[in-house]
Design a protein around this motif. Structure first.
Motif, PDB file in Angstrom:
ATOM      1  N   VAL A 185      19.793 -28.251  15.078  1.00 28.51           N
ATOM      2  CA  VAL A 185      18.066 -27.467  15.333  1.00 28.51           C
ATOM      3  C   VAL A 185      17.931 -27.954  16.688  1.00 28.51           C
ATOM      4  CG1 VAL A 185      15.798 -28.054  14.813  1.00 28.51           C
ATOM      5  CG2 VAL A 185      17.562 -27.835  12.891  1.00 28.51           C
ATOM      6  N   GLY A 186      18.354 -29.380  17.209  1.00 30.72           N
ATOM      7  CA  GLY A 186      17.753 -29.743  18.524  1.00 30.72           C
ATOM      8  C   GLY A 186      18.668 -28.944  19.586  1.00 30.72           C
ATOM      9  N   VAL A 187      19.937 -28.362  19.297  1.00 25.72           N
ATOM     10  CA  VAL A 187      20.612 -27.939  20.363  1.00 25.72           C
ATOM     11  C   VAL A 187      19.930 -26.464  20.470  1.00 25.72           C
ATOM     12  CG1 VAL A 187      22.701 -26.530  20.861  1.00 25.72           C
ATOM     13  CG2 VAL A 187      22.628 -29.109  20.086  1.00 25.72           C
ATOM     14  N   ILE A 188      19.753 -25.777  19.387  1.00 30.26           N
ATOM     15  CA  ILE A 188      19.433 -24.522  19.494  1.00 30.26           C
ATOM     16  C   ILE A 188      17.912 -24.387  19.920  1.00 30.26           C
ATOM     17  CG2 ILE A 188      18.759 -22.419  17.962  1.00 30.26           C
ATOM     18  CD1 ILE A 188      21.624 -22.452  18.492  1.00 30.26           C
ATOM     19  N   ALA A 189      17.010 -25.134  19.427  1.00 32.09           N
ATOM     20  CA  ALA A 189      15.720 -25.288  20.058  1.00 32.09           C
ATOM     21  C   ALA A 189      15.499 -25.530  21.560  1.00 32.09           C
ATOM     22  CB  ALA A 189      14.696 -26.402  19.309  1.00 32.09           C
ATOM     23  N   SER A 190      16.357 -26.613  21.864  1.00 29.82           N
ATOM     24  CA  SER A 190      16.448 -26.564  23.443  1.00 29.82           C
ATOM     25  C   SER A 190      16.931 -25.607  24.389  1.00 29.82           C
ATOM     26  CB  SER A 190      17.258 -27.894  23.680  1.00 29.82           C
ATOM     27  OG  SER A 190      16.957 -29.046  23.372  1.00 29.82           O
ATOM     28  N   ILE A 191      17.942 -24.937  23.733  1.00 31.07           N
ATOM     29  CA  ILE A 191      18.303 -23.395  24.629  1.00 31.07           C
ATOM     30  C   ILE A 191      17.083 -22.510  24.484  1.00 31.07           C
ATOM     31  CG2 ILE A 191      19.632 -21.301  24.305  1.00 31.07           C
ATOM     32  CD1 ILE A 191      21.882 -23.289  23.104  1.00 31.07           C
ATOM     33  N   GLN A 192      16.323 -22.442  23.330  1.00 29.38           N
ATOM     34  CA  GLN A 192      15.110 -21.535  23.238  1.00 29.38           C
ATOM     35  C   GLN A 192      14.165 -21.975  24.297  1.00 29.38           C
ATOM     36  OE1 GLN A 192      14.823 -21.913  18.805  1.00 29.38           O
ATOM     37  NE2 GLN A 192      14.077 -19.857  19.145  1.00 29.38           N
ATOM     38  N   ALA A 193      13.832 -23.196  24.121  1.00 28.80           N
ATOM     39  CA  ALA A 193      12.878 -23.686  25.267  1.00 28.80           C
ATOM     40  C   ALA A 193      13.179 -23.589  26.433  1.00 28.80           C
ATOM     41  CB  ALA A 193      12.619 -25.278  24.890  1.00 28.80           C
ATOM     42  N   GLN A 194      14.469 -23.657  26.967  1.00 25.19           N
ATOM     43  CA  GLN A 194      14.889 -23.421  28.488  1.00 25.19           C
ATOM     44  C   GLN A 194      14.483 -21.872  28.798  1.00 25.19           C
ATOM     45  OE1 GLN A 194      16.290 -25.803  30.904  1.00 25.19           O
ATOM     46  NE2 GLN A 194      14.983 -24.467  31.448  1.00 25.19           N
ATOM     47  N   GLU A 195      15.101 -21.238  27.657  1.00 26.55           N
ATOM     48  CA  GLU A 195      14.849 -19.651  27.938  1.00 26.55           C
ATOM     49  C   GLU A 195      13.177 -19.436  28.150  1.00 26.55           C
ATOM     50  OE1 GLU A 195      17.973 -18.597  28.996  1.00 26.55           O
ATOM     51  OE2 GLU A 195      17.533 -16.699  27.967  1.00 26.55           O
ATOM     52  N   ALA A 196      12.635 -19.799  27.257  1.00 28.88           N
ATOM     53  CA  ALA A 196      11.026 -19.571  27.555  1.00 28.88           C
ATOM     54  C   ALA A 196      10.629 -20.171  28.862  1.00 28.88           C
ATOM     55  CB  ALA A 196      10.187 -20.529  26.104  1.00 28.88           C
ATOM     56  N   ILE A 197      10.915 -21.342  29.399  1.00 30.81           N
ATOM     57  CA  ILE A 197      10.651 -21.900  30.561  1.00 30.81           C
ATOM     58  C   ILE A 197      11.064 -20.992  31.850  1.00 30.81           C
ATOM     59  CG2 ILE A 197      10.961 -23.620  32.362  1.00 30.81           C
ATOM     60  CD1 ILE A 197      10.986 -25.595  29.826  1.00 30.81           C
ATOM     61  N   LYS A 198      12.368 -20.131  31.624  1.00 25.48           N
ATOM     62  CA  LYS A 198      12.614 -19.276  32.478  1.00 25.48           C
ATOM     63  C   LYS A 198      11.649 -17.927  32.575  1.00 25.48           C
ATOM     64  CE  LYS A 198      17.605 -20.213  31.776  1.00 25.48           C
ATOM     65  NZ  LYS A 198      18.848 -19.643  31.129  1.00 25.48           N
ATOM     66  N   ILE A 199      11.456 -17.545  31.296  1.00 24.45           N
ATOM     67  CA  ILE A 199      10.521 -16.491  31.433  1.00 24.45           C
ATOM     68  C   ILE A 199       9.266 -16.587  31.710  1.00 24.45           C
ATOM     69  CG2 ILE A 199       9.302 -14.773  29.500  1.00 24.45           C
ATOM     70  CD1 ILE A 199      11.730 -15.438  27.555  1.00 24.45           C
TER      71      ILE A 199
END
Ligand SMILES: [Zn+2]
Length: 332
Positions: A185-199
């Motif tokens: 959960v930590g790994v997937i959510a961190s990737i999602q959060a990084q993508e959100a920060i890029k967007i």
């Protein structure tokens, strides 16, 4: 700001941006925590559920006091997040996301983040995102495996380009049947959060054009190039602009809750008079009431009723049984 690709301008854009986090369980907890600490301007949190003891190994915004208080996840999360960063506007909404409210929940946001636990809601979010031209970041975990993909309407493929049909109920593993471990959960959510920060910071060129699938138990890290998925698929959403989930032509009124032995029933209509109902239910079982909900423990079931007409029936994963219990104590 010191990280050059983001910089002061990126941080300023983040502070002016707004995100919808749909679902505030395991992924949603971590997404909200990261975005709020990163200084996103506004975070809208939507979740239909309340905090339980069995959530605590992976849902990092919650603790035993939240379980004891029987708080809805969105409300408990908002309280924690305001303590973390008081400059971020937090908007908690306790609601089931359905065709009737999904587009209004998306109003005024710049990106949608998937913290849900079911495909029905994801297909609905996918319809809404493409219809409203909003970027969204899909993510899901079960067991020790998770996957994520970023969807930019008109540019990348969407969830239905990837999976044309929603997996039928019972056909996929769930947190109920397979469990879920905290690290994935930590790994997937961190990737999602990084993508959100890029967007949200306007760094579209850095956004992933890959489907990422990770299994932390099997030590597998897989990336599939999906940059031309939209061109290859004759997608009913992207290409034909048929929004069957948004139109309510797909999707049910009852949902089995992942990992809970529980069913949620959605009863659209006028607000349920919980105080009146509490008086009627007194004596049938143990009745408790807080500002957000009414709860009845009776026989082997626990019914939690919300003012918007939703009910969560704990003690069964059979929607027919749940409807029967609901009809018996609440009426239909
Ligand atoms: Zn598509």
């Amino acid at each position: 700001m010191r990280y050059a690709p983001l910089g002061a301008e990126g941080q300023r854009r983040l502070a002016a941006s707004r995100a919808l986090i749909c679902g505030c369980g395991a992924l949603g907890s971590l997404l909200a925590n990261t975005l709020v600490r990163s200084g996103v301007g506004k975070v809208r949190l939507v979740d239909r559920d309340f905090v339980e003891l069995s959530n605590l190994h992976r849902q990092t915004l919650f603790d035993e006091a939240d379980v004891a208080a029987g708080l809805p996840k969105a409300a408990a999360a908002a309280e924690k997040l305001r303590q973390i960063n008081s400059s971020v506007e937090i908007e908690p909404i306790v609601a089931h996301v359905g065709p009737e409210n999904v587009e209004s929940l998306c109003q005024g946001v710049d990106a949608i983040l998937d913290g849900t636990d079911n495909f029905e809601t994801r297909y609905l979010l996918n319809d809404a995102a493409i219809h409203l031209n909003l970027p969204w970041v899909y993510g899901g975990c079960v067991g020790a495996e998770g996957q994520t993909m970023t969807i930019l309407p008109g540019e990348t493929g969407c969830l239905r380009c990837l999976l044309p049909e929603c997996p039928p109920p019972g056909s996929t593993l769930t947190c109920d049947t397979a469990g879920v471990l905290a690290p994935i959960v930590g790994v997937i959510a961190s990737i999602q959060a990084q993508e959100a920060i890029k967007i949200l910071s306007g760094n579209r060129a850095a956004i992933s054009r890959q489907l990422t699938v990770i299994d932390l138990w099997q030590n597998r890290f897989l990336q599939l190039d999906v940059h031309d998925l939209r061109d290859r698929a004759d997608c009913p959403v992207c290409k034909q602009r048929q929004f069957v989930w948004l139109a309510g032509q797909q999707g049910s009124r009852a949902a089995v809750l992942c990992g809970r032995n529980a069913v949620q029933l959605t009863q659209p209509g006028p607000a349920v008079p919980l105080d009146e109902l509490a008086r009627r239910l007194e004596g049938l079982g143990r009745v408790t009431r807080n500002p957000f909900l009414l709860r009845l423990k009776v026989d082997d079931y626990e019914l939690t009723l919300f003012p918007d007409g939703r009910a969560i029936i704990l003690g069964t994963d059979d929607t027919a049984v749940a409807r029967s219990v609901y009809a018996k104590y609440v009426g239909s």
